[in-house]
Design an enzyme around this catalytic site. Sequence first.
Site, PDB file in Angstrom:
ATOM      1  N   ARG A 199     -15.204   2.777  -0.334  1.00 59.53           N
ATOM      2  CA  ARG A 199     -14.948   1.397   0.097  1.00 59.53           C
ATOM      3  C   ARG A 199     -14.851   1.375   1.615  1.00 59.53           C
ATOM      4  NH1 ARG A 199      -9.617  -1.918  -1.309  1.00 59.53           N
ATOM      5  NH2 ARG A 199      -8.715  -0.635   0.329  1.00 59.53           N
ATOM      6  N   ARG A 213     -10.242   4.494  -0.710  1.00 58.55           N
ATOM      7  CA  ARG A 213      -9.779   3.565   0.338  1.00 58.55           C
ATOM      8  C   ARG A 213      -9.899   4.247   1.706  1.00 58.55           C
ATOM      9  NH1 ARG A 213      -5.734   2.286  -3.851  1.00 58.55           N
ATOM     10  NH2 ARG A 213      -5.574   0.025  -4.063  1.00 58.55           N
ATOM     11  N   HIS A 239       0.813  -1.213   0.000  1.00 58.16           N
ATOM     12  CA  HIS A 239       0.000   0.000   0.000  1.00 58.16           C
ATOM     13  C   HIS A 239       0.848   1.265   0.000  1.00 58.16           C
ATOM     14  CE1 HIS A 239      -3.203  -2.862   0.643  1.00 58.16           C
ATOM     15  NE2 HIS A 239      -3.900  -1.979  -0.032  1.00 58.16           N
ATOM     16  N   ARG A 284       1.859  -9.936  -1.625  1.00 59.61           N
ATOM     17  CA  ARG A 284       2.053  -8.749  -2.459  1.00 59.61           C
ATOM     18  C   ARG A 284       3.077  -7.769  -1.914  1.00 59.61           C
ATOM     19  NH1 ARG A 284      -3.837  -5.753  -1.892  1.00 59.61           N
ATOM     20  NH2 ARG A 284      -2.762  -3.826  -2.372  1.00 59.61           N
ATOM     21  N   ASN A 287      -5.141  -6.491  -7.244  1.00 60.98           N
ATOM     22  CA  ASN A 287      -3.964  -6.586  -6.367  1.00 60.98           C
ATOM     23  C   ASN A 287      -4.090  -7.801  -5.462  1.00 60.98           C
ATOM     24  OD1 ASN A 287      -3.570  -4.122  -7.520  1.00 60.98           O
ATOM     25  ND2 ASN A 287      -4.206  -2.962  -5.728  1.00 60.98           N
ATOM     26  N   ASP A 288      -5.250  -7.938  -4.851  1.00 62.76           N
ATOM     27  CA  ASP A 288      -5.449  -9.096  -3.983  1.00 62.76           C
ATOM     28  C   ASP A 288      -5.810 -10.343  -4.784  1.00 62.76           C
ATOM     29  OD1 ASP A 288      -4.875  -8.330  -1.313  1.00 62.76           O
ATOM     30  OD2 ASP A 288      -6.546  -6.938  -1.464  1.00 62.76           O
ATOM     31  N   GLU A 297     -12.023  -9.888  -5.078  1.00 60.25           N
ATOM     32  CA  GLU A 297     -10.566  -9.947  -4.938  1.00 60.25           C
ATOM     33  C   GLU A 297     -10.090 -11.229  -4.276  1.00 60.25           C
ATOM     34  OE1 GLU A 297      -9.321  -6.514  -2.709  1.00 60.25           O
ATOM     35  OE2 GLU A 297     -10.995  -6.635  -1.325  1.00 60.25           O
TER      36      GLU A 297
HETATM   37  C1  PEP Z   1      -7.111  -4.606  -4.841  1.00 61.94           C
HETATM   38  O1  PEP Z   1      -6.917  -5.521  -4.047  1.00 61.94           O
HETATM   39  O2  PEP Z   1      -6.921  -4.713  -6.075  1.00 61.94           O
HETATM   40  C2  PEP Z   1      -7.552  -3.289  -4.358  1.00 61.94           C
HETATM   41  C3  PEP Z   1      -7.883  -2.332  -5.190  1.00 61.94           C
HETATM   42  O3  PEP Z   1      -7.592  -3.074  -3.024  1.00 61.94           O
HETATM   43  P1  PEP Z   1      -6.295  -2.811  -2.113  1.00 61.94           P
HETATM   44  O4  PEP Z   1      -5.125  -2.594  -3.025  1.00 61.94           O
HETATM   45  O5  PEP Z   1      -6.587  -1.638  -1.274  1.00 61.94           O
HETATM   46  O6  PEP Z   1      -6.186  -4.087  -1.333  1.00 61.94           O
HETATM   47 MG    MG Z   2      -7.681  -5.396  -2.064  1.00 59.34          MG
END
Ligand code: PEP
Ligand code: MG
Length: 577
Positions: A335, A299, A192, A470, A459-460, A436
């Site tokens: 979110r 977020r 993040h 990640r 991402n997740d 996700e």
């Molecule tokens: C993701 O997981 O793609 C996402 C947008 O949420 P975050 O990166 O905040 O986990």
């Molecule tokens: Mg995510």
Amino acid sequence: MSIYISGIGVSKGITIGDAFVIAREQIEASHITLAADEINDEIKRFKVALKQANKQLRDFKTKISKTTANDILAFIDTHLLMLEDPAFDESTIANIKEFSCNAEWALQMQSERLVQAFNEMEDPYLRTRKDDVLHVVKRIQAVLTGIEESNDGHLYKGKIIVADDLTPADTIMMQHQKVAGFITEYGGPLSHTAILARNLGIPAIVGLHHARQLIHHHDKLVIDGFNGTAINSPDRKSLKYYRSVQRDETAKRNLLSTLSGKPAITLDHNPITLHGNIDRPDDIRIIKKYDDTGIGLYRTEMLFIELNQWPDQKTHFQTYKRAIKKLNGKLLTIRTMDLGADKEIQDTIDHGPMAHNPAMGLRAIRRCLKEPQDFMPQLLAILRASAFGPVRIMIPMLTNLSEVDQVLLLIEEAKLTLRKRKINFDENIPVGAMIEVPAAALSVDAFAKKLDFLSIGTNDLIQYTLAIDRIDDEVNYLFNPLHPAVLKLIQLVIDAGKKANIPVSMCGEMASDTQYTRLLLGMGLDYFSVQANALLEIKHIIVNSTLSNLKTEVQNIMNIDDENEIKERVQHLVNLL
Ligand code: PEP
Ligand code: MG
């Protein structure tokens, strides 16, 4: 001699500046025994440092007060009050006298005493105040040890930060101080902190092991965020080269800016929705620098991190209302909080149970459903804010339908409370899920029946599908959005949305990466939510693409198993531009 060092480029751009090497740990205080005739001078030195730390904070507060929420300014006030408190002032001076020691050591002793007292407090809120003590001590120590060079409160301004690791909170604080870039020894491209750097447009490199051994305070540095190279003590030739890359970038950006405000429509007239991702209401300013769009991902956990605690309903409400006002009628997708994994507040770190695999632990909606009384203020605040402009509620990390049902019930309960109190809100506020978790993607048809929209969190989704952490740069080589398994899951979600006639967006970083835009268009994605500085690049690709051609090409790609071949074919789509 120039030294080239490689890491992972996580935020594009070239920056040239001086290194500022920091450790997240406390500054180590050295112990010096003073002669009797040195004591008075040492007390004077401490008082001057206190004054200087005070001035830094006041200047910092004046500079950020126009753009920062009152709640956050209140934290600076707390630090100012602490600086004036006898617990710091008189007790440290008493230590200097009693132990005939230097001010740094005397302050360290006092800090340890205070931290211990806070640690012993029953009340979890009061326990977190220990962090304020540590911040204030760190600030005075920095002045005392001379690490602080500028007296205008802009310790990091224009500097390239070199650190072992940074938290999302550090990154936000550095943005306020206008850092030029950063390098960390650890972390992956989807951490993040890396995402924040991209959203803020700060060039950054992570996973540059031993950076703090190879780079020293004040070294001249170039960061090449495009390919993850840092150049220590660049010679004239490399400086000339990177300055020319900077100029080319500016020229490219100027050219792209002509797309600002124009619709994102393909050459064969298919409209595509292009929204931005933000971490805080203030980021809307950065989005607007590029384009006047809605927000596909806000977020909200950054609010928790900035405050270092769960906000109350009023704080949630005022923050969301501020964002809505800034958007002037454009959509805001809020979110609900996604704390956990690499985003945590200090109190949980200090006192929560240690999860062995935090990314797979009590994260996001799992935590909210476990503590619904703590989740309710956020839901009530989002609903109340929806009376002031178009808002959607988006739930992260949903894994099964029972969680969907529980969330919908809680939202109903919140609506009932507001109706009883005759407080306005949008009765038809759309509720959607981030897809996700692979399990959610595989059962997405059932999710689509119960919800108003879906958003793909790549991402997740990639982290869980490929079983790679990640934030761990050691397994970054396995990260591949083009893995056939990932593509199949994405396709399932896009198709489920079309079948259920509900919007599907993608808000993970894959949507912001120009390498994949044409592939995603061809897969049928018609809603991208991206980082601010990707908005116009992605729009440029959309307006230069013919959707019908892409669909045929991509259908063929979806039947390929070999990852390298997929990569080649996707690259070919990019080159068509
Ligand atoms: C993701 O997981 O793609 C996402 C947008 O949420 P975050 O990166 O905040 O986990
Ligand atoms: Mg995510």
